[in-house]
Write a protein that holds these residues in place. Structure first.
Motif, PDB file in Angstrom:
ATOM      1  N   ASN A  53       1.776 -14.209   5.693  1.00 32.20           N
ATOM      2  CA  ASN A  53       1.155 -13.004   6.239  1.00 32.20           C
ATOM      3  C   ASN A  53       2.204 -12.139   6.893  1.00 32.20           C
ATOM      4  O   ASN A  53       3.139 -12.651   7.511  1.00 32.20           O
ATOM      5  CB  ASN A  53       0.095 -13.359   7.300  1.00 32.20           C
ATOM      6  CG  ASN A  53      -1.200 -13.814   6.689  1.00 32.20           C
ATOM      7  OD1 ASN A  53      -1.988 -13.016   6.207  1.00 32.20           O
ATOM      8  ND2 ASN A  53      -1.418 -15.107   6.701  1.00 32.20           N
ATOM      9  N   LYS A  54       2.042 -10.823   6.740  1.00 32.04           N
ATOM     10  CA  LYS A  54       2.977  -9.901   7.363  1.00 32.04           C
ATOM     11  C   LYS A  54       2.221  -8.662   7.804  1.00 32.04           C
ATOM     12  O   LYS A  54       1.541  -8.021   6.994  1.00 32.04           O
ATOM     13  CB  LYS A  54       4.077  -9.513   6.367  1.00 32.04           C
ATOM     14  CG  LYS A  54       5.064  -8.473   6.874  1.00 32.04           C
ATOM     15  CD  LYS A  54       5.992  -9.056   7.906  1.00 32.04           C
ATOM     16  CE  LYS A  54       7.030  -8.028   8.350  1.00 32.04           C
ATOM     17  NZ  LYS A  54       7.934  -8.573   9.406  1.00 32.04           N
ATOM     18  N   VAL A  55       2.331  -8.361   9.102  1.00 33.05           N
ATOM     19  CA  VAL A  55       1.756  -7.134   9.634  1.00 33.05           C
ATOM     20  C   VAL A  55       2.916  -6.249  10.048  1.00 33.05           C
ATOM     21  O   VAL A  55       3.817  -6.687  10.781  1.00 33.05           O
ATOM     22  CB  VAL A  55       0.838  -7.407  10.843  1.00 33.05           C
ATOM     23  CG1 VAL A  55       0.257  -6.092  11.369  1.00 33.05           C
ATOM     24  CG2 VAL A  55      -0.284  -8.365  10.461  1.00 33.05           C
ATOM     25  N   THR A  56       2.915  -5.019   9.579  1.00 34.00           N
ATOM     26  CA  THR A  56       4.017  -4.116   9.880  1.00 34.00           C
ATOM     27  C   THR A  56       3.484  -2.731  10.196  1.00 34.00           C
ATOM     28  O   THR A  56       2.371  -2.373   9.794  1.00 34.00           O
ATOM     29  CB  THR A  56       5.010  -4.057   8.711  1.00 34.00           C
ATOM     30  OG1 THR A  56       6.186  -3.345   9.120  1.00 34.00           O
ATOM     31  CG2 THR A  56       4.407  -3.342   7.508  1.00 34.00           C
ATOM     32  N   ARG A  93       9.847   2.042   3.910  1.00 39.36           N
ATOM     33  CA  ARG A  93       8.990   3.075   4.520  1.00 39.36           C
ATOM     34  C   ARG A  93       7.523   2.810   4.152  1.00 39.36           C
ATOM     35  O   ARG A  93       6.848   3.638   3.531  1.00 39.36           O
ATOM     36  CB  ARG A  93       9.419   4.462   4.050  1.00 39.36           C
ATOM     37  CG  ARG A  93      10.892   4.747   4.319  1.00 39.36           C
ATOM     38  CD  ARG A  93      11.290   6.152   3.856  1.00 39.36           C
ATOM     39  NE  ARG A  93      11.038   6.392   2.434  1.00 39.36           N
ATOM     40  CZ  ARG A  93      11.806   5.955   1.447  1.00 39.36           C
ATOM     41  NH1 ARG A  93      12.872   5.225   1.718  1.00 39.36           N
ATOM     42  NH2 ARG A  93      11.500   6.244   0.197  1.00 39.36           N
ATOM     43  N   THR A  94       7.035   1.659   4.537  1.00 42.51           N
ATOM     44  CA  THR A  94       5.695   1.231   4.130  1.00 42.51           C
ATOM     45  C   THR A  94       4.623   2.248   4.507  1.00 42.51           C
ATOM     46  O   THR A  94       4.704   2.938   5.537  1.00 42.51           O
ATOM     47  CB  THR A  94       5.342  -0.119   4.758  1.00 42.51           C
ATOM     48  OG1 THR A  94       5.551  -0.063   6.174  1.00 42.51           O
ATOM     49  CG2 THR A  94       6.158  -1.249   4.157  1.00 42.51           C
ATOM     50  N   GLN A  95       3.623   2.318   3.645  1.00 40.22           N
ATOM     51  CA  GLN A  95       2.464   3.178   3.842  1.00 40.22           C
ATOM     52  C   GLN A  95       1.214   2.297   3.900  1.00 40.22           C
ATOM     53  O   GLN A  95       1.221   1.159   3.428  1.00 40.22           O
ATOM     54  CB  GLN A  95       2.344   4.172   2.687  1.00 40.22           C
ATOM     55  CG  GLN A  95       3.574   5.037   2.474  1.00 40.22           C
ATOM     56  CD  GLN A  95       3.816   5.977   3.645  1.00 40.22           C
ATOM     57  OE1 GLN A  95       2.887   6.633   4.117  1.00 40.22           O
ATOM     58  NE2 GLN A  95       5.047   6.039   4.129  1.00 40.22           N
ATOM     59  N   GLN A  96       0.141   2.842   4.426  1.00 44.17           N
ATOM     60  CA  GLN A  96      -1.081   2.053   4.560  1.00 44.17           C
ATOM     61  C   GLN A  96      -1.616   1.604   3.201  1.00 44.17           C
ATOM     62  O   GLN A  96      -2.171   0.509   3.076  1.00 44.17           O
ATOM     63  CB  GLN A  96      -2.138   2.832   5.335  1.00 44.17           C
ATOM     64  CG  GLN A  96      -1.825   2.920   6.820  1.00 44.17           C
ATOM     65  CD  GLN A  96      -2.935   3.570   7.613  1.00 44.17           C
ATOM     66  OE1 GLN A  96      -3.673   4.395   7.100  1.00 44.17           O
ATOM     67  NE2 GLN A  96      -3.048   3.185   8.874  1.00 44.17           N
ATOM     68  N   GLU A  97      -1.393   2.420   2.169  1.00 40.29           N
ATOM     69  CA  GLU A  97      -1.884   2.041   0.841  1.00 40.29           C
ATOM     70  C   GLU A  97      -1.098   0.885   0.223  1.00 40.29           C
ATOM     71  O   GLU A  97      -1.475   0.376  -0.835  1.00 40.29           O
ATOM     72  CB  GLU A  97      -1.865   3.241  -0.113  1.00 40.29           C
ATOM     73  CG  GLU A  97      -0.490   3.804  -0.407  1.00 40.29           C
ATOM     74  CD  GLU A  97      -0.175   5.018   0.454  1.00 40.29           C
ATOM     75  OE1 GLU A  97      -0.719   5.129   1.576  1.00 40.29           O
ATOM     76  OE2 GLU A  97       0.635   5.847  -0.007  1.00 40.29           O
ATOM     77  N   ASP A  98      -0.008   0.480   0.889  1.00 46.87           N
ATOM     78  CA  ASP A  98       0.747  -0.682   0.415  1.00 46.87           C
ATOM     79  C   ASP A  98       0.090  -1.988   0.838  1.00 46.87           C
ATOM     80  O   ASP A  98       0.482  -3.065   0.370  1.00 46.87           O
ATOM     81  CB  ASP A  98       2.186  -0.655   0.964  1.00 46.87           C
ATOM     82  CG  ASP A  98       2.975   0.569   0.541  1.00 46.87           C
ATOM     83  OD1 ASP A  98       3.909   0.955   1.263  1.00 46.87           O
ATOM     84  OD2 ASP A  98       2.645   1.145  -0.527  1.00 46.87           O
TER      85      ASP A  98
END
Lengths: 114, 112
Positions: A10-13, A81-86
């Motif tokens: 699990n990864k929260v970013t 540059r993660t986005q919420q849709e990732d």
């Protein structure tokens, strides 16, 4: 264990940060694949490595996504540059590389971008 | 462009009865088809496959049928057991070796 291993589980970013996902395939498997599964959807192909051939990157959704594989071992999938849709479960799989060799999947990395 | 379609998102069946899962595809170049089973928090596991030169493949309680003219395949589970409760994915390959195309999955619930 002899299965495909993925880390972290699990990864929260935070939005805008980079993340790196790791996959250890089954020993002896020449082919390695990355898929992702968004909530309520099927498995979406991302990238495929086969031996020393150039990887098939046709499924990568944007240039923020990249993946590398060292020889026939570990692979890392990097999302910049993660986005919420990732947000999705990212699944790695490997097989012996023959046409009808079933994929063996890891348990996936659940990525949540806040 | 969804080339593999599973139009039933869920299926409920009584223990001991037959479960029938359907899958349609649009790409005529597909020539090998697979079914995967997935439990929560686990990766999909291979269940059964069929080549386009066959119309049926059986493995224990699981049978896959292929109708090439209709671009349709189905998975039969007989008899259904509570442990069969999972999400089942249909997958196909053919036009680009290695790139399995998956359907959206069907959630099967087997009730006692």
């Amino acid at each position: 264990g002899a299965g495909v291993s993925q880390s972290p589980s699990n990864k929260v970013t935070e939005k805008g940060k980079d993340v790196e996902l790791r996959c250890d395939p089954i020993s002896g498997h020449t082919a390695l694949y990355w898929y992702r599964q968004r909530l309520g959807q099927g498995l979406e192909f991302l990238i495929y490595f086969q031996g020393n051939s150039a990887p098939d990157k046709s499924g990568l959704p944007s240039d923020r996504f990249s993946a590398e594989r060292t020889g026939e071992s570990v692979s890392t999938l990097t999302i910049q540059r993660t986005q919420q849709e990732d947000s999705a479960v990212y699944l790695c799989a490997s097989n012996r590389g023959s046409y009808n060799s079933p994929l063996h999947f890891g348990n996936g990395t659940r990525l949540t971008v806040t | 462009d969804q080339q593999v379609k599973q139009n039933s998102p869920s299926l409920s069946v009584q223990e001991g009865r037959i479960s029938i899962l359907n899958c349609d595809y649009t790409n005529s170049m597909f020539d090998y088809f697979l079914w995967y089973k997935k439990y929560p928090a686990e990766g999909p596991t291979f269940l059964i496959s069929i080549s386009s030169i066959k119309d049926k493949n059986e493995d224990g309680r699981f049978t896959v049928f292929l109708n090439k003219s209709a671009k349709h395949l189905s998975l039969h589970i007989v008899p259904s057991q509570p442990g069969d409760s999972a999400v089942y994915f249909c997958a196909a390959i053919g036009d680009s070796w290695g790139k399995l195309q998956f359907g959206a999955g069907t959630q099967v619930v087997v009730t006692p």
